[in-house]
Design an enzyme around this catalytic site. Structure first.
Site, mmCIF file in Angstrom:
data_model
loop_
_atom_site.group_PDB
_atom_site.id
_atom_site.type_symbol
_atom_site.label_atom_id
_atom_site.label_comp_id
_atom_site.label_asym_id
_atom_site.label_seq_id
_atom_site.Cartn_x
_atom_site.Cartn_y
_atom_site.Cartn_z
ATOM 1 N N HIS A 1 0.816 -1.217 0.000
ATOM 2 C CA HIS A 1 0.000 0.000 0.000
ATOM 3 C C HIS A 1 0.848 1.266 0.000
ATOM 4 O O HIS A 1 0.337 2.351 -0.282
ATOM 5 C CB HIS A 1 -1.047 -0.020 1.130
ATOM 6 C CG HIS A 1 -0.558 0.384 2.476
ATOM 7 N ND1 HIS A 1 -0.228 -0.515 3.458
ATOM 8 C CD2 HIS A 1 -0.359 1.607 3.016
ATOM 9 C CE1 HIS A 1 0.151 0.136 4.533
ATOM 10 N NE2 HIS A 1 0.092 1.421 4.301
ATOM 11 N N ASP B 1 0.050 -7.577 1.656
ATOM 12 C CA ASP B 1 0.487 -6.174 1.663
ATOM 13 C C ASP B 1 2.018 -6.149 1.685
ATOM 14 O O ASP B 1 2.642 -5.821 2.690
ATOM 15 C CB ASP B 1 -0.111 -5.450 2.885
ATOM 16 C CG ASP B 1 0.062 -3.943 2.802
ATOM 17 O OD1 ASP B 1 0.532 -3.446 1.767
ATOM 18 O OD2 ASP B 1 -0.280 -3.266 3.803
ATOM 19 N N GLN C 1 0.611 6.042 11.606
ATOM 20 C CA GLN C 1 0.673 6.533 10.240
ATOM 21 C C GLN C 1 2.092 7.002 9.904
ATOM 22 O O GLN C 1 2.714 7.709 10.687
ATOM 23 C CB GLN C 1 -0.311 7.683 10.067
ATOM 24 C CG GLN C 1 -0.517 8.024 8.616
ATOM 25 C CD GLN C 1 -1.614 9.038 8.433
ATOM 26 O OE1 GLN C 1 -2.592 9.032 9.160
ATOM 27 N NE2 GLN C 1 -1.442 9.921 7.472
ATOM 28 N N GLY C 2 2.585 6.586 8.750
ATOM 29 C CA GLY C 2 3.945 6.932 8.351
ATOM 30 C C GLY C 2 4.947 5.827 8.653
ATOM 31 O O GLY C 2 6.044 5.815 8.106
ATOM 32 N N ASP C 3 4.553 4.915 9.546
ATOM 33 C CA ASP C 3 5.409 3.758 9.841
ATOM 34 C C ASP C 3 5.165 2.623 8.857
ATOM 35 O O ASP C 3 5.952 1.667 8.794
ATOM 36 C CB ASP C 3 5.153 3.228 11.261
ATOM 37 C CG ASP C 3 5.679 4.162 12.333
ATOM 38 O OD1 ASP C 3 6.795 4.682 12.156
ATOM 39 O OD2 ASP C 3 4.974 4.360 13.342
ATOM 40 N N SER C 4 4.086 2.698 8.104
ATOM 41 C CA SER C 4 3.741 1.645 7.152
ATOM 42 C C SER C 4 4.941 1.248 6.305
ATOM 43 O O SER C 4 5.735 2.100 5.905
ATOM 44 C CB SER C 4 2.627 2.130 6.224
ATOM 45 O OG SER C 4 1.390 1.941 6.831
HETATM 46 C C1 4AZ Z 1 -0.928 3.953 8.872
HETATM 47 O O1 4AZ Z 1 -1.857 4.734 8.671
HETATM 48 C C2 4AZ Z 1 -0.993 3.056 10.055
HETATM 49 N N1 4AZ Z 1 -1.402 1.153 14.583
HETATM 50 C C3 4AZ Z 1 0.032 2.159 10.272
HETATM 51 C C4 4AZ Z 1 -0.017 1.334 11.364
HETATM 52 C C5 4AZ Z 1 -1.073 1.406 12.232
HETATM 53 C C6 4AZ Z 1 -2.093 2.306 12.024
HETATM 54 C C7 4AZ Z 1 -2.060 3.137 10.925
HETATM 55 C C8 4AZ Z 1 -1.094 0.491 13.401
HETATM 56 O O2 4AZ Z 1 0.039 3.901 8.106
#
Ligand code: 4AZ
Length: 268
Positions: A86, A132, A222-225
């Protein structure tokens, strides 16, 4: 001076595309508003601490064409980066670069590497269906060390309560901005049966692994994805999705690397 909307259209398009990579997970993050004040939002990834990149030389971030970090990743071969589908599915390879060896985004440490190819798992549709996972090919090879992939025989690494480490430059709270420096946090693996109870059909046991403290407070955000979840010297997960960040009873959900190890290795 330029006038009118037309000259701004590329900028508008750019912003739209730039956000697209994080939208699927961000949408879920806001789907269920917190019913009570989020105690995690006051703590400093959420609830972690700055990490020494020399300890994790293979952790990288993905940057857009303006150099802005938008996801994490990990070097798994001298010219291959593992990340989340993603993160890259709507971005063309030349528009993404990989930043290696730079713990502080405001520094000029490390190197910015070009991307020549982006492979997204063919089964990927949304993070909630699994697969993913993506592998980027770098224009040059790096001499940095790489992280090993967990294999199907590494069952033990996915056991209930295994202490894993998640790394990233993501937000330090649900509504927060991404971090300037690399952070790490320890999160225990949550067994498949338990996680299936929490997320019902959105959790696919043979494609995902959950991690988090029952009381919340520590999590990817968010941003750690795309970033790594590691146990020892092996990557067992890729930050994929969650409901908010660090909420009690809502562990983070990660791509189960062992389940895809063979397909990933076929890209080397
Ligand atoms: C994100 O939006 C996201 N708590 C990544 C990980 C988590 C939530 C959101 C897990 O990229």
């Amino acid at each position: 001076m330029r006038r009118g909307l037309w000259p701004n259209l590329p900028a508008v398009l750019f912003v739209t595309l730039a956000f697209w990579g994080v939208l699927p997970t961000a949408t879920v993050a806001t789907e269920e508003p917190p019913s009570e004040p989020n105690t995690a939002s006051a703590t400093p990834i959420v609830g972690g601490k700055p990490a020494d990149i020399d300890q994790y030389p293979w952790v990288v971030y993905l940057a857009d064409s303006r150099g802005e970090q938008f996801c994490g990743g990990a070097l798994i071969a001298p010219d291959k980066v593992l990340t989340a589908a993603h993160c890259v599915v709507d971005r063309r390879a030349p528009r993404v670069s990989v930043v290696a060896g730079r713990a502080d985004k405001n520094s000029r440490q490390g190197r910015v590497l070009g991307v020549t190819d982006s492979w997204v798992h063919p089964d990927y549709s949304t993070p909630y269906r699994g697969a993913d996972v993506a592998v980027l090919t770098l224009r040059e090879t790096t001499s940095r060390s790489v992280v090993k992939l967990a294999a199907p025989s590494d069952d033990g690494l996915y056991g209930d309560n295994t202490e894993a480490t998640v790394l990233g430059w993501g937000a330090r709270s649900e509504e927060g901005q991404n971090s300037d420096v690399l952070r790490r946090a320890m999160v225990p693996v949550v067994g498949d049966a338990e996680c299936a109870k929490i997320y019902d059909r959105q959790f696919v046991p043979n494609a995902m692994v959950c991690a988090g403290h029952p009381d919340g407070g520590v999590d990817a955000c968010q941003g750690d994805s795309g970033g790594p979840l590691v146990v020892g010297n092996k990557i067992i997960g890729i930050v994929s999705w969650g409901v908010g960040c660090a909420r009690p009873g809502k562990p983070g959900v990660y791509t189960e690397v062992a389940a895809y190890a063979e397909r990933i290795r076929a890209r080397f």
